[in-house]
Scaffold this active site. Sequence first.
Site, PDB file in Angstrom:
ATOM      1  N   HIS A 226       7.119   6.623   5.356  1.00  0.00           N
ATOM      2  CA  HIS A 226       7.506   5.223   5.517  1.00  0.00           C
ATOM      3  C   HIS A 226       8.054   5.042   6.926  1.00  0.00           C
ATOM      4  CE1 HIS A 226       9.279   1.301   4.888  1.00  0.00           C
ATOM      5  NE2 HIS A 226       8.690   1.237   3.697  1.00  0.00           N
ATOM      6  N   HIS A 329       7.712   9.534   2.181  1.00  0.00           N
ATOM      7  CA  HIS A 329       7.889   8.429   1.238  1.00  0.00           C
ATOM      8  C   HIS A 329       7.060   8.577  -0.030  1.00  0.00           C
ATOM      9  CE1 HIS A 329       8.933   4.433  -0.053  1.00  0.00           C
ATOM     10  NE2 HIS A 329       7.687   3.972   0.032  1.00  0.00           N
ATOM     11  N   ARG A 364      -1.347   4.944   0.856  1.00  0.00           N
ATOM     12  CA  ARG A 364      -1.073   3.943  -0.180  1.00  0.00           C
ATOM     13  C   ARG A 364      -0.751   2.579   0.411  1.00  0.00           C
ATOM     14  NH1 ARG A 364       3.471   1.877  -2.193  1.00  0.00           N
ATOM     15  NH2 ARG A 364       4.899   3.512  -1.470  1.00  0.00           N
TER      16      ARG A 364
END
Length: 516
Positions: A226, A329, A364
């Site tokens: 992240h 993350h 993702r």
Amino acid sequence: MPDYDVIVIGCGIAALTIANRLVPDKNVAIITKEKRDNSNSVLAQGGIAAALTNEDTCDAHFTDTVVAGCRHNDADAVWKLAAEAPGRIRRLINQGMAFDRDNDGHLIFGKEGAHSCRRIIHVGGDATGKHLINHLLEQVSDRVTLIEDETAVDLITSGKHCTGVTTAAQHGDRKRYTASHVVLATGGCGGLYTYTSNAPSITGDGVAMAYRAGAELADMEFIQFHPTLLYHDGQGKGLISEAVRGEGAVLINNQGERIMKHVHLLKDLAPRDVVARTIFSRMLSGEQIFLDISMIEAFDQKFPTITGKLHSNGIDPEKGLIPVIPGAHFSMGGVRTDLVGQTSINGLFAAGETACTGAHGANRLASNSLLEGIVYGNRIAEKIKGCHGEDSCSLTADLKTALPVSLSLPEKTTIRQMMLEHVGITRSEAGLHKVIRWLETYKQQIDGCDLSELTTDQLTKVNMITAGWLIATSALMRTESRGAHFREDFPVADDLNWYQRPIIRKYETTEQLHTV
């Protein structure tokens, strides 16, 4: 007879979704290594992506997911995720889940990186995960057997069928639970890295157990970092949601220059792998990176959780600058499953971040993680509810010869530093070989030893070493840069075709690690 119809290992969104759908039809036990409200899902500030407006479509959600995933996704898995999202969310609403609404009672939709429109719904502004978990816990707590403070040690197998799990309680007692169906929902691998948004307990336990049991794994090299963890006193202090950038915040350096302006068409809302690499390269050049939130009105009302986090770390949000750093993350890979969560071992399912359905590809899409737990959690539960006597098997575990325990293991901080340095945001062949050789000096001690004799601290290190080795060897195998896997020695993939996903099977050395 087994102790339970279903054992779910983990207590996040996927685990609780499954339990909620199975009771009262099935006798369900949930086993969690800490308390019931300790999971990555509880920490999730972002919301849930779903095509719920007239301006949005499931096709658009599908396309955004595939583009973010660098076309490495499994098309069927993505379509199930996007197409079933609206119905699954409406069911939650009908059950009493109160998503944020405006003064007219309409759902409020936010936008995050790589989404083509506003499709993210939240609860409590930036506390979606916490509210979802509390909602589901209220529904299942008195209808399941909830076993806290017990660490799953290993899966029990009979032939090619999973029949239960052994655990270690915090005070040292070893226990054995049997079931017709076992679900791994232990989260991902964020705890393998120095900086992470994950709960400290998320250390790759599920993939390590599955690997030892002989289950197939896939896409382990894809670890999403992240871009924005709060960075204070040299440490990552938790997530600063991507929704902040969705509301207009921008990334700047200590000279006040916008660092994403000329990097990507979507600028600060580019896919996470692009933003994380940009921040990382700037930091390597000696720059300090901040999230400029000065343009967001009523920040404390829109992001109360983040505001509290800033104040607790002595940072005044009124000054408009949040120091940030990328952190591990989400793991796109994991235990390989089909579209109903079934692994390569009969009776063993995997859900949430522990699983690799192929829905996320190489990177993702924001706010698809809670959604995956909901959609595939429901699909797993529906599959298990349809299983009857033909799925039963002998619950006599295979007899295995275990080696005596004599381990010399590194400190967790050392494992995390090695993973960050060599299997982090950027990788190279030399660095991967170095960390693999280092991990294998410990893995050779681990292979075949009797884990039931280890302390929970030793067991955590064993799982970290195992999961780290799987990630590193997978990263060495993928000789391209794609999504969250960036090799300094290979170009970024630019093909337009669906990509064949390598499947890892259990072999003892790197040289014997094959793909199918």
